[in-house]
Design an enzyme around this catalytic site. Structure first.
Site, PDB file in Angstrom:
ATOM      1  N   ASN A 186       0.879  -1.176   0.000  1.00 30.18           N
ATOM      2  CA  ASN A 186       0.000   0.000   0.000  1.00 30.18           C
ATOM      3  C   ASN A 186       0.914   1.223   0.000  1.00 30.18           C
ATOM      4  O   ASN A 186       1.429   1.631   1.031  1.00 30.18           O
ATOM      5  CB  ASN A 186      -0.885  -0.046   1.251  1.00 30.18           C
ATOM      6  CG  ASN A 186      -1.912   1.076   1.270  1.00 30.18           C
ATOM      7  OD1 ASN A 186      -1.846   2.004   0.456  1.00 30.18           O
ATOM      8  ND2 ASN A 186      -2.849   0.998   2.190  1.00 30.18           N
ATOM      9  N   ARG A 230      -2.545  -2.362  -3.432  1.00 30.93           N
ATOM     10  CA  ARG A 230      -3.763  -1.597  -3.229  1.00 30.93           C
ATOM     11  C   ARG A 230      -3.708  -0.396  -4.171  1.00 30.93           C
ATOM     12  O   ARG A 230      -2.767   0.403  -4.118  1.00 30.93           O
ATOM     13  CB  ARG A 230      -3.847  -1.096  -1.796  1.00 30.93           C
ATOM     14  CG  ARG A 230      -5.093  -0.272  -1.577  1.00 30.93           C
ATOM     15  CD  ARG A 230      -4.976   0.619  -0.376  1.00 30.93           C
ATOM     16  NE  ARG A 230      -6.197   1.357  -0.202  1.00 30.93           N
ATOM     17  CZ  ARG A 230      -6.309   2.495   0.467  1.00 30.93           C
ATOM     18  NH1 ARG A 230      -5.254   3.008   1.065  1.00 30.93           N
ATOM     19  NH2 ARG A 230      -7.458   3.116   0.564  1.00 30.93           N
ATOM     20  N   HIS A 241     -13.137   2.660  -0.003  1.00 35.38           N
ATOM     21  CA  HIS A 241     -13.075   1.665   1.087  1.00 35.38           C
ATOM     22  C   HIS A 241     -13.686   0.331   0.670  1.00 35.38           C
ATOM     23  O   HIS A 241     -14.168  -0.426   1.526  1.00 35.38           O
ATOM     24  CB  HIS A 241     -13.860   2.146   2.332  1.00 35.38           C
ATOM     25  CG  HIS A 241     -13.242   3.315   3.049  1.00 35.38           C
ATOM     26  ND1 HIS A 241     -14.014   4.242   3.702  1.00 35.38           N
ATOM     27  CD2 HIS A 241     -11.963   3.699   3.247  1.00 35.38           C
ATOM     28  CE1 HIS A 241     -13.237   5.152   4.273  1.00 35.38           C
ATOM     29  NE2 HIS A 241     -11.982   4.846   3.995  1.00 35.38           N
ATOM     30  N   ARG A 245     -12.419  15.561   7.507  1.00 38.78           N
ATOM     31  CA  ARG A 245     -13.211  15.900   6.314  1.00 38.78           C
ATOM     32  C   ARG A 245     -14.660  16.168   6.721  1.00 38.78           C
ATOM     33  O   ARG A 245     -15.197  15.452   7.567  1.00 38.78           O
ATOM     34  CB  ARG A 245     -13.185  14.737   5.317  1.00 38.78           C
ATOM     35  CG  ARG A 245     -11.985  14.721   4.402  1.00 38.78           C
ATOM     36  CD  ARG A 245     -11.926  13.427   3.582  1.00 38.78           C
ATOM     37  NE  ARG A 245     -11.058  12.454   4.222  1.00 38.78           N
ATOM     38  CZ  ARG A 245     -10.927  11.188   3.830  1.00 38.78           C
ATOM     39  NH1 ARG A 245     -11.617  10.729   2.797  1.00 38.78           N
ATOM     40  NH2 ARG A 245     -10.108  10.367   4.453  1.00 38.78           N
ATOM     41  N   GLU A 276      -8.067  -5.305   5.510  1.00 34.97           N
ATOM     42  CA  GLU A 276      -7.951  -5.024   4.076  1.00 34.97           C
ATOM     43  C   GLU A 276      -6.790  -5.797   3.451  1.00 34.97           C
ATOM     44  O   GLU A 276      -6.891  -6.254   2.320  1.00 34.97           O
ATOM     45  CB  GLU A 276      -7.806  -3.513   3.851  1.00 34.97           C
ATOM     46  CG  GLU A 276      -9.107  -2.784   4.180  1.00 34.97           C
ATOM     47  CD  GLU A 276      -8.994  -1.265   4.250  1.00 34.97           C
ATOM     48  OE1 GLU A 276      -8.899  -0.734   5.365  1.00 34.97           O
ATOM     49  OE2 GLU A 276      -9.014  -0.629   3.187  1.00 34.97           O
TER      50      GLU A 276
END
Ligand code: ADP
Ligand code: ADP
Lengths: 393, 393
Positions: B7, B90, B179, B238, B381
């Site tokens: 990743n 990823r 996601h 955010r 993940e």
């Protein structure tokens, strides 16, 4: 008592003279395209129904024309200006200052002007209407009814954005909500029809602008429009909810100017952007012939409404009734049906026959066994404004 | 077979070496602050747990460092590069091109590069990771797993915005969703735990980024993030959903620059903007001492999640289970409780004792009588990426 309702826009004046408490409309009309030689002047009473095309150079001239018509010896409905007791003005933005209908004073006018920064397309014209009405009807009381007022009851968690706190505290950046007069009017009608004591209702106003309100015990507790009337449901030409980052992408990657994006989202999007058509009747007609874009646009529109119904059902932890109103809500059995299909988990089931039957009265269109009532309630913002003004008198 | 999961971010490389099909993690680590003299290099195996601070001038040096560690005679876990059969990457944005895990070819790389316009902060670094891995592990197969892939099943009505059609057809402006690897992983775990054949599930990923997905019969049918990961739920820094018109107001009336607004919404908003704090643990601790801003921020956060749960329940016309995952979802009993309180109309009732009990296993925390199951499913993940890469082999 006669109450004159004024809704002054950028190039139009909409007016209605209502006798209270009888609620009788004794005259009404609309002046459009103010500022042009081809302005249209519509005027209607019990015995008259006229339309003139003429020069109306400005709002002041429009006001004079309206007053002349109302007091005309032949076509008029009142003898002189003293026959009007109250002029009640629709004002779009009342910010956090006005949570109720208000007698207009110099202070109120200053505040409406100050709030123009939040509603630059509306408040300045509403204010001009007030000033002209004070001149034209000097003996009448002037009263302001705010679109935002009904939503002042929203809890902070519903109206605050997840932005730095000072934008909320110092710059009034929050959801205000709009169409308040309509949501208030139809929710009260629904509550009284259903004889509810404690109530959880969702009112769905679908006109050119579209919005949806969670109404708990008669009070707005959440609403789809926010700081401006731009977001929430899909509207005639407004996008409603989008990923706001799109704005940066359109500017940075596709070469749009900021104002171009603003215009795109508010004037070229919504049902118009999806179908090329503005009027829902045209979109429905084209969908019936199998047009894929129109079919999809109707589905998207209904799907957005479904999701808001679900969201507000969760927010209120329950639902007694949903209420459809305004041009589309009152008339489009197609959209009502798309919204209410496959919604029985929430207690919503339509009665297809009732839904199809045409009427201009308040009516139930849900299946009798369903937990949640489905109502169609014709809205009447002018009457609500008259009632509120009368209530103050 | 050993699969190396990569990743690669703007200044970091996260890696995990997983043996498949045993799912055993044989080594993992993280290199942060790449480009600085004080880069940290973390490395962990069954017998080693080290952290070095050193100069890592660029991603290439980072990759070499990682490879050196993995093959170190003393601390390593493999003998040479041939012991790695697959490097699985990823990749954040797969656009509309990739609806599944893919073997990396020149064409795939070109496409990932091309899609950088949609994910400028992620795809370029993901691609760099691929190029470096090809060099470092020339005998391994290279495979890409896309964050967006799981959401490719969303129907058009869920992913299209109410904008002019050409933005969708010619400019790929639509919701992509993110996601995906996590939502896929936890929804599959939930479906298999509950032994559901047909299923309506809502997965709630609450980490630094937060998102929520409606999963019907194992497929994503709606999702809170859109064209970018900016909107939807309230996140660490955010804003999530706002009235997009705020952007114009901030620029036109409050003197912000466009990029300043972008940074404000993505880096200074969310829980940070509301409380001044980034870590939910700190926010919860301060809320417990009575801090009003922290209490309100938690309420707002939960309220937004509640509304999405309602929206997706309406969208699917039913709900079998909700699944909490990621740092906050797995660990914050407080937020889970705020979300699940007063949600019984939808069939959601928490079991407070179960909710409070700590565990790092998959578990049910709902009341046994409730219609809807409430699960906590630790996400993984890396394992999901390994499984998908292994599935391709
Ligand atoms: N019979 C009908 N079927 C479908 N839509 C209708 C029908 N009658 C009116 N409408 C729609 O109502 C909308 C206008 O609603 P209205 O409440 O008058 O708007 P405004 O927001 O300007 O007050 C238009 O999109 C129009 O197409
Ligand atoms: N015990 C806990 N209680 C509350 N929040 C927690 C707890 N443990 C971790 N978190 C929160 O989880 C968030 C990070 O989640 P994580 O899934 O690791 O993020 P990322 O999106 O970077 O993968 C942080 O806000 C952190 O405060």
């Amino acid at each position: 008592m006669n109450i004159l309702i004024i809704n002054a826009g950028s190039s139009s004046i909409k007016y209605q003279l209502i006798q209270m408490p009888s609620e009788l409309i004794i005259g009404k009309g609309l002046i459009e395209r103010i500022g042009s030689e081809n302005a249209t002047v519509k005027y209607k009473t019990k015995s008259v129904d006229t339309e003139e095309v003429m020069l109306i150079p400005n709002h002041s001239a429009g006001f004079k024309k309206m007053a002349t018509l109302l007091m005309d010896p032949d076509q008029g409905v009142i003898a002189n200006v003293n026959d009007i007791s109250i002029v009640a003005h629709r004002v779009v933005h009342g910010g956090n200052t006005f949570s109720d209908t208000t007698e207009i004073t110099q202070e109120v006018k200053d505040k409406i002007k100050e709030l123009s920064i939040l509603a630059p397309l509306h408040n300045p014209h509403n204010l001009e209407g007030i000033l002209l009405a004070e001149e034209a009807f000097p003996t009448a009381r002037q009263i302001a009814v705010f679109d935002t007022a009904f939503h002042q009851s929203m809890p902070v968690k519903a109206k605050k954005y997840a932005l730095p706190n000072e934008l909320y505290t110092d710059h009034r950046i929050q959801a205000f909500g709009f169409h308040g007069t309509s949501h208030k009017y139809v929710s009260e009608k629904a509550i009284s029809l259903l004889k509810l004591k404690s109530s959880k209702i969702i009112t769905i106003h679908l006109g050119h602008g579209c919005s949806i309100t969670a109404v708990r015990d008669g009070k707005s507790v959440d609403h789809s429009m926010g700081f401006t009337p731009a977001n929430g449901l899909i509207m005639g030409s407004r996008s409603g909810d989008i990923d706001h980052s799109l704005i940066f992408y359109l500017v940075n990657n596709l070469g749009y100017g900021m104002e171009e994006v603003n215009a795109l989202l508010s004037k070229k999007s919504g049902m118009l952007g999806l179908t090329g058509l503005r009027d829902l009747r045209d979109i429905e007609a084209k969908a019936k012939t199998g047009n894929k874009e129109c079919i999809l646009a109707l589905e998207m529109n209904a799907y957005r409404i479904k999701k808001y119904i679900g969201a507000y059902t969760a927010a209120m932890n329950g639902l007694d009734a949903i209420v459809f109103t305004a041009g589309i809500g009152e008339n489009s059995s197609t959209l009502r049906s798309l919204v209410c299909t496959d919604m029985d988990y929430l207690g919503i089931t339509l009665d297809p026959a009732k839904n199809e039957s045409k009427s201009s009265n308040i009516r139930e269109v849900g299946s009798t066994e369903a937990k949640v009532k489905i109502l169609v309630v014709p809205t009447n913002e002018e009457l609500e404004i008259a009632k509120q003004a009368f209530g103050l008198s």
